[in-house]
Design a protein around this motif. Structure first.
Motif, PDB file in Angstrom:
ATOM      1  N   VAL A  22       0.836  -1.194   0.000  1.00 52.58           N
ATOM      2  CA  VAL A  22       0.000   0.000   0.000  1.00 52.58           C
ATOM      3  C   VAL A  22       0.874   1.249   0.000  1.00 52.58           C
ATOM      4  O   VAL A  22       1.906   1.299   0.668  1.00 52.58           O
ATOM      5  N   VAL A  23       0.440   2.250  -0.764  1.00 51.37           N
ATOM      6  CA  VAL A  23       1.013   3.593  -0.684  1.00 51.37           C
ATOM      7  C   VAL A  23      -0.173   4.535  -0.495  1.00 51.37           C
ATOM      8  O   VAL A  23      -1.069   4.583  -1.326  1.00 51.37           O
ATOM      9  N   GLY A  24      -0.205   5.233   0.631  1.00 50.07           N
ATOM     10  CA  GLY A  24      -1.377   6.034   0.972  1.00 50.07           C
ATOM     11  C   GLY A  24      -2.569   5.123   1.173  1.00 50.07           C
ATOM     12  O   GLY A  24      -2.547   4.229   1.998  1.00 50.07           O
ATOM     13  N   LYS A  25      -3.617   5.351   0.380  1.00 48.66           N
ATOM     14  CA  LYS A  25      -4.794   4.477   0.439  1.00 48.66           C
ATOM     15  C   LYS A  25      -4.896   3.578  -0.789  1.00 48.66           C
ATOM     16  O   LYS A  25      -5.879   2.879  -0.971  1.00 48.66           O
ATOM     17  N   HIS A  26      -3.884   3.615  -1.650  1.00 49.95           N
ATOM     18  CA  HIS A  26      -3.901   2.840  -2.882  1.00 49.95           C
ATOM     19  C   HIS A  26      -3.197   1.498  -2.689  1.00 49.95           C
ATOM     20  O   HIS A  26      -2.071   1.446  -2.195  1.00 49.95           O
ATOM     21  N   VAL A  27      -3.844   0.442  -3.111  1.00 45.53           N
ATOM     22  CA  VAL A  27      -3.275  -0.901  -3.046  1.00 45.53           C
ATOM     23  C   VAL A  27      -2.541  -1.159  -4.358  1.00 45.53           C
ATOM     24  O   VAL A  27      -3.135  -1.138  -5.430  1.00 45.53           O
ATOM     25  N   LEU A  28      -1.226  -1.394  -4.272  1.00 44.05           N
ATOM     26  CA  LEU A  28      -0.422  -1.638  -5.466  1.00 44.05           C
ATOM     27  C   LEU A  28      -0.358  -3.115  -5.822  1.00 44.05           C
ATOM     28  O   LEU A  28      -0.113  -3.469  -6.960  1.00 44.05           O
ATOM     29  N   GLY A  29      -0.544  -3.972  -4.848  1.00 49.54           N
ATOM     30  CA  GLY A  29      -0.514  -5.406  -5.088  1.00 49.54           C
ATOM     31  C   GLY A  29      -0.950  -6.151  -3.852  1.00 49.54           C
ATOM     32  O   GLY A  29      -0.830  -5.643  -2.734  1.00 49.54           O
ATOM     33  N   LYS A  30      -1.497  -7.339  -4.055  1.00 47.64           N
ATOM     34  CA  LYS A  30      -1.894  -8.150  -2.913  1.00 47.64           C
ATOM     35  C   LYS A  30      -1.725  -9.616  -3.242  1.00 47.64           C
ATOM     36  O   LYS A  30      -1.771 -10.016  -4.414  1.00 47.64           O
ATOM     37  N   THR A  31      -1.504 -10.398  -2.218  1.00 47.12           N
ATOM     38  CA  THR A  31      -1.308 -11.829  -2.362  1.00 47.12           C
ATOM     39  C   THR A  31      -1.569 -12.503  -1.024  1.00 47.12           C
ATOM     40  O   THR A  31      -1.852 -11.832  -0.031  1.00 47.12           O
ATOM     41  N   ASN A  32      -1.468 -13.808  -1.003  1.00 45.15           N
ATOM     42  CA  ASN A  32      -1.598 -14.577   0.228  1.00 45.15           C
ATOM     43  C   ASN A  32      -0.298 -15.313   0.503  1.00 45.15           C
ATOM     44  O   ASN A  32       0.385 -15.751  -0.430  1.00 45.15           O
ATOM     45  N   ALA A  33       0.039 -15.458   1.765  1.00 45.80           N
ATOM     46  CA  ALA A  33       1.205 -16.253   2.141  1.00 45.80           C
ATOM     47  C   ALA A  33       0.828 -17.727   2.021  1.00 45.80           C
ATOM     48  O   ALA A  33      -0.307 -18.112   2.325  1.00 45.80           O
ATOM     49  N   ASN A  34       1.751 -18.552   1.581  1.00 43.50           N
ATOM     50  CA  ASN A  34       1.453 -19.972   1.418  1.00 43.50           C
ATOM     51  C   ASN A  34       1.546 -20.706   2.751  1.00 43.50           C
ATOM     52  O   ASN A  34       1.679 -20.093   3.811  1.00 43.50           O
TER      53      ASN A  34
END
Length: 108
Positions: A56-68
């Motif tokens: 996240v930068v500010g309120k913008h999500v740049l990427g997301k994933t799950n931990a295995n």
């Protein structure tokens, strides 16, 4: 009479400790490299198993994933990172308190 006092003396502290919120009791962890180049194409690290990770930068999500199941994660980046902005990794999981980590960058 002494037995009742002994039982109450042991049971009351346990009853008081039980209502503690589970989110305060368990804390999630997230770790990545100590410093990341601005030209990086991906961001990887370790976190609590099966947790949800967001960049996240500010309120913008740049990427997301799950931990295995081993706790490893990798986020692919579409754009270069900027030195002028503050990037955070946010890890969350049901029943755990959310964790937020600042990413340090250096110019490549």
């Amino acid at each position: 009479m002494k037995k009742i006092g002994l039982v109450l003396g042991l049971v009351i502290p346990i009853m008081i400790a039980l209502p503690v919120d589970a989110k305060n009791a368990r804390r999630i962890s997230v770790k990545t490299a100590s410093s990341i180049p601005t030209s990086a194409h991906s961001l990887s690290g370790r976190a609590t198993k099966r947790s949800h990770i967001k960049l996240v930068v500010g309120k913008h999500v740049l990427g997301k994933t799950n931990a295995n199941s081993l706790g490893k994660f990798k986020i692919k980046l579409k754009h270069r990172l900027s030195l002028n902005k503050k990037y955070y990794l946010i890890a969350s999981k049901k029943g755990y308190k959310q964790s937020k980590v600042l990413i340090s960058l250096y110019k490549a």
